[in-house]
Design a protein around this motif. Structure first.
Motif, PDB file in Angstrom:
ATOM      1  N   THR A 132       0.849  -1.190   0.000  1.00 35.73           N
ATOM      2  CA  THR A 132       0.000   0.000   0.000  1.00 35.73           C
ATOM      3  C   THR A 132       0.886   1.241   0.000  1.00 35.73           C
ATOM      4  O   THR A 132       1.830   1.336   0.777  1.00 35.73           O
ATOM      5  CB  THR A 132      -0.928   0.023   1.232  1.00 35.73           C
ATOM      6  OG1 THR A 132      -1.762  -1.129   1.199  1.00 35.73           O
ATOM      7  CG2 THR A 132      -1.794   1.274   1.245  1.00 35.73           C
ATOM      8  N   VAL A 133       0.561   2.188  -0.881  1.00 37.97           N
ATOM      9  CA  VAL A 133       1.318   3.429  -0.997  1.00 37.97           C
ATOM     10  C   VAL A 133       0.361   4.601  -0.832  1.00 37.97           C
ATOM     11  O   VAL A 133      -0.747   4.581  -1.373  1.00 37.97           O
ATOM     12  CB  VAL A 133       2.034   3.518  -2.365  1.00 37.97           C
ATOM     13  CG1 VAL A 133       2.735   4.861  -2.528  1.00 37.97           C
ATOM     14  CG2 VAL A 133       3.020   2.382  -2.528  1.00 37.97           C
ATOM     15  N   GLU A 134       0.783   5.601  -0.078  1.00 36.38           N
ATOM     16  CA  GLU A 134       0.017   6.836   0.050  1.00 36.38           C
ATOM     17  C   GLU A 134       0.832   7.975  -0.541  1.00 36.38           C
ATOM     18  O   GLU A 134       2.047   8.025  -0.367  1.00 36.38           O
ATOM     19  CB  GLU A 134      -0.327   7.124   1.508  1.00 36.38           C
ATOM     20  CG  GLU A 134      -1.282   6.102   2.094  1.00 36.38           C
ATOM     21  CD  GLU A 134      -1.841   6.488   3.454  1.00 36.38           C
ATOM     22  OE1 GLU A 134      -1.666   7.643   3.895  1.00 36.38           O
ATOM     23  OE2 GLU A 134      -2.479   5.603   4.070  1.00 36.38           O
ATOM     24  N   LEU A 135       0.148   8.858  -1.260  1.00 33.55           N
ATOM     25  CA  LEU A 135       0.740  10.072  -1.798  1.00 33.55           C
ATOM     26  C   LEU A 135      -0.105  11.221  -1.287  1.00 33.55           C
ATOM     27  O   LEU A 135      -1.331  11.111  -1.264  1.00 33.55           O
ATOM     28  CB  LEU A 135       0.702  10.077  -3.324  1.00 33.55           C
ATOM     29  CG  LEU A 135       1.422   8.952  -4.052  1.00 33.55           C
ATOM     30  CD1 LEU A 135       0.449   7.847  -4.393  1.00 33.55           C
ATOM     31  CD2 LEU A 135       2.055   9.499  -5.305  1.00 33.55           C
ATOM     32  N   LEU A 136       0.537  12.303  -0.874  1.00 31.64           N
ATOM     33  CA  LEU A 136      -0.251  13.437  -0.406  1.00 31.64           C
ATOM     34  C   LEU A 136       0.393  14.733  -0.849  1.00 31.64           C
ATOM     35  O   LEU A 136       1.590  14.809  -1.115  1.00 31.64           O
ATOM     36  CB  LEU A 136      -0.435  13.398   1.113  1.00 31.64           C
ATOM     37  CG  LEU A 136       0.791  13.372   1.997  1.00 31.64           C
ATOM     38  CD1 LEU A 136       1.218  14.789   2.366  1.00 31.64           C
ATOM     39  CD2 LEU A 136       0.477  12.592   3.254  1.00 31.64           C
ATOM     40  N   HIS A 137      -0.466  15.765  -0.948  1.00 28.84           N
ATOM     41  CA  HIS A 137      -0.019  17.105  -1.309  1.00 28.84           C
ATOM     42  C   HIS A 137      -0.706  18.083  -0.376  1.00 28.84           C
ATOM     43  O   HIS A 137      -1.939  18.123  -0.310  1.00 28.84           O
ATOM     44  CB  HIS A 137      -0.356  17.426  -2.762  1.00 28.84           C
ATOM     45  CG  HIS A 137       0.071  18.802  -3.151  1.00 28.84           C
ATOM     46  ND1 HIS A 137       1.379  19.133  -3.391  1.00 28.84           N
ATOM     47  CD2 HIS A 137      -0.647  19.939  -3.318  1.00 28.84           C
ATOM     48  CE1 HIS A 137       1.450  20.415  -3.697  1.00 28.84           C
ATOM     49  NE2 HIS A 137       0.239  20.932  -3.658  1.00 28.84           N
ATOM     50  N   VAL A 138       0.102  18.849   0.369  1.00 28.37           N
ATOM     51  CA  VAL A 138      -0.429  19.828   1.312  1.00 28.37           C
ATOM     52  C   VAL A 138      -0.641  21.146   0.564  1.00 28.37           C
ATOM     53  O   VAL A 138       0.285  21.657  -0.071  1.00 28.37           O
ATOM     54  CB  VAL A 138       0.530  20.013   2.511  1.00 28.37           C
ATOM     55  CG1 VAL A 138       0.021  21.093   3.454  1.00 28.37           C
ATOM     56  CG2 VAL A 138       0.704  18.696   3.258  1.00 28.37           C
ATOM     57  N   THR A 139      -1.862  21.677   0.641  1.00 26.46           N
ATOM     58  CA  THR A 139      -2.184  22.931  -0.043  1.00 26.46           C
ATOM     59  C   THR A 139      -2.270  24.116   0.914  1.00 26.46           C
ATOM     60  O   THR A 139      -2.239  25.260   0.466  1.00 26.46           O
ATOM     61  CB  THR A 139      -3.499  22.806  -0.837  1.00 26.46           C
ATOM     62  OG1 THR A 139      -4.544  22.403   0.056  1.00 26.46           O
ATOM     63  CG2 THR A 139      -3.359  21.780  -1.959  1.00 26.46           C
ATOM     64  N   ALA A 140      -2.399  23.868   2.212  1.00 27.60           N
ATOM     65  CA  ALA A 140      -2.459  24.950   3.204  1.00 27.60           C
ATOM     66  C   ALA A 140      -1.951  24.439   4.543  1.00 27.60           C
ATOM     67  O   ALA A 140      -2.166  23.274   4.894  1.00 27.60           O
ATOM     68  CB  ALA A 140      -3.884  25.468   3.345  1.00 27.60           C
ATOM     69  N   GLY A 141      -1.283  25.311   5.295  1.00 23.17           N
ATOM     70  CA  GLY A 141      -0.788  24.941   6.615  1.00 23.17           C
ATOM     71  C   GLY A 141       0.451  24.067   6.536  1.00 23.17           C
ATOM     72  O   GLY A 141       1.087  23.963   5.488  1.00 23.17           O
ATOM     73  N   GLU A 142       0.780  23.442   7.665  1.00 16.95           N
ATOM     74  CA  GLU A 142       1.911  22.513   7.710  1.00 16.95           C
ATOM     75  C   GLU A 142       1.473  21.241   8.409  1.00 16.95           C
ATOM     76  O   GLU A 142       1.108  21.257   9.589  1.00 16.95           O
ATOM     77  CB  GLU A 142       3.104  23.118   8.445  1.00 16.95           C
ATOM     78  CG  GLU A 142       4.297  22.151   8.471  1.00 16.95           C
ATOM     79  CD  GLU A 142       5.570  22.775   9.012  1.00 16.95           C
ATOM     80  OE1 GLU A 142       6.176  23.588   8.294  1.00 16.95           O
ATOM     81  OE2 GLU A 142       5.923  22.439  10.158  1.00 16.95           O
ATOM     82  N   LEU A 143       1.516  20.138   7.695  1.00 20.73           N
ATOM     83  CA  LEU A 143       1.147  18.826   8.199  1.00 20.73           C
ATOM     84  C   LEU A 143       2.325  18.212   8.936  1.00 20.73           C
ATOM     85  O   LEU A 143       3.482  18.334   8.506  1.00 20.73           O
ATOM     86  CB  LEU A 143       0.764  17.912   7.026  1.00 20.73           C
ATOM     87  CG  LEU A 143       0.527  16.439   7.359  1.00 20.73           C
ATOM     88  CD1 LEU A 143      -0.781  16.281   8.137  1.00 20.73           C
ATOM     89  CD2 LEU A 143       0.494  15.602   6.087  1.00 20.73           C
ATOM     90  N   THR A 144       2.046  17.546  10.058  1.00 21.90           N
ATOM     91  CA  THR A 144       3.032  16.679  10.690  1.00 21.90           C
ATOM     92  C   THR A 144       2.630  15.256  10.319  1.00 21.90           C
ATOM     93  O   THR A 144       1.593  14.766  10.748  1.00 21.90           O
ATOM     94  CB  THR A 144       3.071  16.858  12.216  1.00 21.90           C
ATOM     95  OG1 THR A 144       3.406  18.216  12.509  1.00 21.90           O
ATOM     96  CG2 THR A 144       4.106  15.928  12.836  1.00 21.90           C
TER      97      THR A 144
END
Length: 190
Positions: A132-144
């Motif tokens: 299983t692979v996850e891809l993510l893109h943050v568009t606002a703020g800062e994710l931990t």
């Protein structure tokens, strides 16, 4: 019938269907998913609305996407999912949420998610099946982003990918809302 009632009915119907198609007994699915036999019975009888974590475990054990368990119609090669049909799976009083935008079963489940995490909120996930692979893109703020106990700062404009076969989680340790889009690719059940 409320949206929650429709969701509960769809999940009950589809869990039975996919368990049957896979040839899994209640005990076999319970063992594969790490979910109690009693919980599966309650879900299949539409007597409970399970947590997101339980739903993910069942989908992973069946080798299908959450979209499939929630009864999205399969049709032509192009399938549009209007905003009002996107399924909100998790939310908090502070305004955080996850929303399943669309998914498919082509070459294994593949899902696209919309996330908002308000300051101080977070969501934990158990390990998914190997591959299983996850891809993510943050568009606002800062994710931990926490993967197998290691935290990674993912600021707005940054993308990340990781193998999700270990415990992982998403937190907003900042003062501004975090918004991100996430895709999850799950290998087909064998």
């Amino acid at each position: 019938m409320s949206d929650l009632d429709q969701l509960t009915q769809s999940l009950a119907r589809n869990l039975k269907r996919w368990r049957g198609e896979r040839g899994f007994t209640l005990d076999a699915l319970a063992a594969r998913a790490g979910v109690s036999r009693g919980m599966i019975i309650q879900i299949e009888q539409a007597r409970t609305n399970p947590s997101v974590g339980t739903t993910v475990k069942l989908a992973d054990a069946l080798g299908v996407s959450i979209t499939t368990l929630l009864d999205y119609e399969q049709g032509s090669q192009v399938r549009l999912v209007p905003e009002e049909q996107a399924v909100r799976m998790w939310s908090t009083d502070a305004g955080s949420y996850t929303k399943l935008l669309v998914g498919t079963e082509t070459r294994g489940p593949f899902e696209l998610w919309d996330w908002r995490l308000m300051p101080g909120d977070g969501s934990q996930s158990d390990a998914h099946p190997a591959g299983t692979v996850e891809l993510l893109h943050v568009t606002a703020g800062e994710l931990t982003l926490s993967v197998d106990g290691v935290d990674h700062a993912v600021p707005a404009g940054t993308s990340a990918t990781f193998e999700a076969n270990v415990p992982h989680g998403y937190r907003n340790d900042g003062k501004d809302p975090v918004e991100m889009t996430m895709a999850v690719s799950i290998p087909p059940a064998r």
